[in-house]
Enzyme design. Sequence first.
Site, short mmCIF file in Angstrom:
data_model
loop_
_atom_site.label_atom_id
_atom_site.label_comp_id
_atom_site.label_asym_id
_atom_site.label_seq_id
_atom_site.Cartn_x
_atom_site.Cartn_y
_atom_site.Cartn_z
N LYS A 232 21.91 7.52 -16.43
CA LYS A 232 22.02 8.22 -15.14
C LYS A 232 23.18 9.19 -15.10
CE LYS A 232 21.16 8.10 -10.46
NZ LYS A 232 20.05 9.08 -10.41
N CYS B 87 27.28 4.72 -20.37
CA CYS B 87 27.77 3.37 -20.63
C CYS B 87 28.42 2.79 -19.36
CB CYS B 87 28.80 3.30 -21.74
SG CYS B 87 28.32 4.04 -23.28
#
Length: 580
Positions: free
Chosen positions: A575, A2
């Site tokens: 990521k 997030c």
Amino acid sequence: MCGLIGIIGKGLDMRKELIEGLEKLEYRGYDSAGIGYVENGQPVTQKTVGQVARLKEKLSSPIKAEMAIAHTRWATNGGVSLENCHPHISEGKTWMIVHNGIIENADELRAELEEKGVHFYGQTDTEVVANLLERTKFVDPIDSIREVLKKIKGSYAIVAINKNYLDRLFIIKNKSPLYFSYDEGSVRVASDTSVFSGKNFISLNDGEFGEINLNNFKLFNKNGKINKKETKLEKTEINRKNNSNYYMIDEIHETIDVFKRINCEYKDLKIFNKFDKLGAFDEIKLIGCGTAYHSCLIGKKYLEEAAMKEINCYIASEFNAEPPKLNKNMLCIFVSQSGETADTLLAVEKARAAGAKTLAITNVPYSTISKKCKAYLPICAGREVGVASTKAYSAQVVIFYMLACHIKGVAPSLKGLISGFKFPDEEKIRELAKKLIKKRELFLIGRGEDYRNMLEAGLKIREISLVNAVALPAGELKHGTLALIDEDAIAIVLQTSQKGMEKVKNTINEISSRGGKVVFVSQFDPPCEVYDSLKLCQVPQKFMPLSSVVTFQLLAFYMTLEKNLNPDKPRNLAKSVTVE
Ligand code: M6R
């Protein structure tokens, strides 16, 4: 996991600022995106399921607010839906918050609140925090935060607006990164410094919280008020030299520049000062997750030769599940592109608790893992945005080589690598990719170091092109998996040393004689007839894993394009994985 951002500023185009910020943070999650601000005394949110581009389309009119928060989500607590999209507003509408991380005891706190009559709109732990803040009933929001911190457990970076204090943002941090930075007439708080344009930034430590306004900030920890030093913001512009549509391909093409940068930075032997101060060790352990773990599997060989010791590599979550015996004479090396991966961070904590010497190899000097380890070596890869780690892997492998040279006491040089490195024929790779995407599975076969490199090739192909590419040691084929080989099967065989040529011929024959197709990848010609082949560039033998990995990164990239998928944003992934 997030991305979040909060902005205060007069005269800003708030819509543009928020969207641009979210676009930079989107690599951290792209299940849904939302923004929140206060208008006419009431909190307002605008949200969409899906990527920031959809939110951008939705926000047609300007936002008339001098303070706002925004979030791009990677779903953990609660499914991908509009109700679970941040920001979340407390029932009484006093608090509006965005949150990264996981509140581990959210279920029990939610049940307590429900018993008291609180109604929840979604399933997130974030909504629980918003309502806990509301329910404290302290006049000073900082007292409310202090009170809530006594109740919540887990990881959290939180930015909050309290509708009664419209000149300030409230911030809270534990085990999830949070930074803020002042720039002319504005202040921004975010989970990543890439959204900042000022000269400096301030980084919060675990357990810290406070409030920031346009002129000032007040920060606290459990002992009271604290002071903070600013850190210089390094501008990490992203290299879009090919003007392509995807970060991943640009990042692969940057590999050679990364080698040059490392060669230059590591000429300064001061880079090893902190490592040298760690003192002597009699064992080395290498720890990481995903691609970072795979770089350990290659780095291990350099270090074993230099330290003349056998070295074990650990997947961080496995290291945590069944920790090996640790002691103060051990060196634990933690590898992480982001420096924020929760599993790796927990492993750092375990190693520290046992008194082991700790070294971080990361791409972010001010990241939590870099700061928690006693010594740090930068990988100098520059900002990596594509979820699939590419140039960072190559950089990590090279740093292991630099460290091995330092341990051996020889001057490191990447001369042969830099002069010999050439990108493979991408047209040929693309043609092969077209054939491979027709398969649901691929067998990736190698021996020794080639097998270990195939583990990384497999991860890359699986995560972005969604083809189940499984790496196998060549010798193991006949011990089970050969049963899967028939006329429909394709195996990619990697062979980067002349030494194993006879054996690789046997492997190819084992597959071909069952009707399977073989793609041979090497700097040498295939030793017998094969279905297809890819030629690797010849670099010094010790660097061949770098020549081959780039070929597989490109193969994964083109397979993904051929399937009309976005290589930068593979489904279900993000990521930086800051939750365990
Ligand atoms: O930031 P880190 O290097 O610690 O991340 C570890 C893994 O999550 C990461 O390498 C992941 O496997 C990549 N997306 C693979 O391309």
